[in-house]
Design a protein around this motif. Structure first.
Motif, PDB file in Angstrom:
ATOM      1  N   LYS A   4       2.786 -43.441 -32.426  1.00  0.00           N
ATOM      2  CA  LYS A   4       2.808 -42.249 -31.571  1.00  0.00           C
ATOM      3  C   LYS A   4       3.737 -41.194 -32.152  1.00  0.00           C
ATOM      4  O   LYS A   4       4.819 -41.506 -32.622  1.00  0.00           O
ATOM      5  CB  LYS A   4       3.340 -42.617 -30.188  1.00  0.00           C
ATOM      6  N   ARG A   6       5.842 -37.616 -31.308  1.00  0.00           N
ATOM      7  CA  ARG A   6       6.394 -36.871 -30.178  1.00  0.00           C
ATOM      8  C   ARG A   6       6.409 -35.392 -30.538  1.00  0.00           C
ATOM      9  O   ARG A   6       6.929 -34.991 -31.576  1.00  0.00           O
ATOM     10  CB  ARG A   6       7.800 -37.364 -29.855  1.00  0.00           C
ATOM     11  N   SER A  24      -0.435 -27.622 -26.048  1.00  0.00           N
ATOM     12  CA  SER A  24      -0.360 -28.845 -25.241  1.00  0.00           C
ATOM     13  C   SER A  24      -1.757 -29.388 -24.957  1.00  0.00           C
ATOM     14  O   SER A  24      -1.993 -30.608 -25.014  1.00  0.00           O
ATOM     15  CB  SER A  24       0.382 -28.557 -23.935  1.00  0.00           C
ATOM     16  N   SER A  28      -3.350 -33.069 -25.947  1.00  0.00           N
ATOM     17  CA  SER A  28      -3.939 -33.865 -24.870  1.00  0.00           C
ATOM     18  C   SER A  28      -5.385 -34.229 -25.194  1.00  0.00           C
ATOM     19  O   SER A  28      -5.821 -35.372 -25.000  1.00  0.00           O
ATOM     20  CB  SER A  28      -3.877 -33.084 -23.553  1.00  0.00           C
ATOM     21  N   ASN A  31      -5.603 -36.982 -27.702  1.00  0.00           N
ATOM     22  CA  ASN A  31      -5.393 -38.285 -27.068  1.00  0.00           C
ATOM     23  C   ASN A  31      -6.671 -38.781 -26.396  1.00  0.00           C
ATOM     24  O   ASN A  31      -7.039 -39.949 -26.518  1.00  0.00           O
ATOM     25  CB  ASN A  31      -4.259 -38.222 -26.042  1.00  0.00           C
ATOM     26  N   THR A  37      -3.016 -42.968 -26.987  1.00  0.00           N
ATOM     27  CA  THR A  37      -1.957 -41.974 -26.862  1.00  0.00           C
ATOM     28  C   THR A  37      -1.323 -41.796 -28.238  1.00  0.00           C
ATOM     29  O   THR A  37      -0.401 -42.522 -28.607  1.00  0.00           O
ATOM     30  CB  THR A  37      -0.907 -42.394 -25.814  1.00  0.00           C
ATOM     31  N   TYR A  39      -0.096 -38.798 -29.184  1.00  0.00           N
ATOM     32  CA  TYR A  39       0.942 -37.789 -29.031  1.00  0.00           C
ATOM     33  C   TYR A  39       1.567 -37.867 -27.640  1.00  0.00           C
ATOM     34  O   TYR A  39       0.870 -37.916 -26.640  1.00  0.00           O
ATOM     35  CB  TYR A  39       0.364 -36.385 -29.214  1.00  0.00           C
ATOM     36  N   ASP A  40       2.896 -37.865 -27.609  1.00  0.00           N
ATOM     37  CA  ASP A  40       3.644 -37.668 -26.367  1.00  0.00           C
ATOM     38  C   ASP A  40       4.186 -36.255 -26.430  1.00  0.00           C
ATOM     39  O   ASP A  40       4.724 -35.842 -27.462  1.00  0.00           O
ATOM     40  CB  ASP A  40       4.828 -38.642 -26.265  1.00  0.00           C
ATOM     41  N   THR A  41       4.039 -35.501 -25.351  1.00  0.00           N
ATOM     42  CA  THR A  41       4.563 -34.139 -25.334  1.00  0.00           C
ATOM     43  C   THR A  41       5.717 -34.042 -24.355  1.00  0.00           C
ATOM     44  O   THR A  41       5.702 -34.671 -23.290  1.00  0.00           O
ATOM     45  CB  THR A  41       3.474 -33.117 -24.970  1.00  0.00           C
ATOM     46  N   VAL A  42       6.719 -33.256 -24.736  1.00  0.00           N
ATOM     47  CA  VAL A  42       7.925 -33.060 -23.941  1.00  0.00           C
ATOM     48  C   VAL A  42       8.238 -31.567 -23.949  1.00  0.00           C
ATOM     49  O   VAL A  42       8.072 -30.911 -24.980  1.00  0.00           O
ATOM     50  CB  VAL A  42       9.116 -33.833 -24.550  1.00  0.00           C
ATOM     51  N   ASP A  73      10.273 -36.064 -34.896  1.00  0.00           N
ATOM     52  CA  ASP A  73       9.712 -35.181 -33.870  1.00  0.00           C
ATOM     53  C   ASP A  73       9.160 -33.905 -34.509  1.00  0.00           C
ATOM     54  O   ASP A  73       9.692 -33.395 -35.492  1.00  0.00           O
ATOM     55  CB  ASP A  73      10.793 -34.748 -32.861  1.00  0.00           C
TER      56      ASP A  73
END
Length: 77
Positions: A4, A6, A24, A28, A31, A37, A39-42, A73
């Motif tokens: 994954k 980030r 974003s 999404s 994914n 998943t 990519y995790d987005t913050v 990241d």
């Protein structure tokens, strides 16, 4: 198995909402299409908490100081 990634979006008062929502949505969709998943987005900001975009929409963020950035990241500002 892929690792994954980030993705960190840096936000500040007066930022352009499209600069956050467009990219974003791309991560999404990646994914969804990969059925994993990847990519995790913050969303982060200098102080954390609510940040207001130029159009008046508020977005909740995490504090950059408390976040714990990693060398791997991807940061988008």
């Amino acid at each position: 198995m892929q690792k994954k990634r980030r993705i960190v979006f840096l936000a500040y008062d007066g930022f352009e909402l499209l600069d956050l929502s467009g990219p974003s949505a791309v991560f999404s969709t990646a994914n969804v299409l990969s059925r994993a998943t990847l990519y995790d987005t913050v969303i982060a900001s200098p102080r954390g908490g609510r940040v207001v975009a130029s159009c008046g929409v508020g977005v909740e963020t995490v504090s950059c100081a408390r976040f714990g950035f990693r060398a791997a990241d991807t940061v988008l500002a």
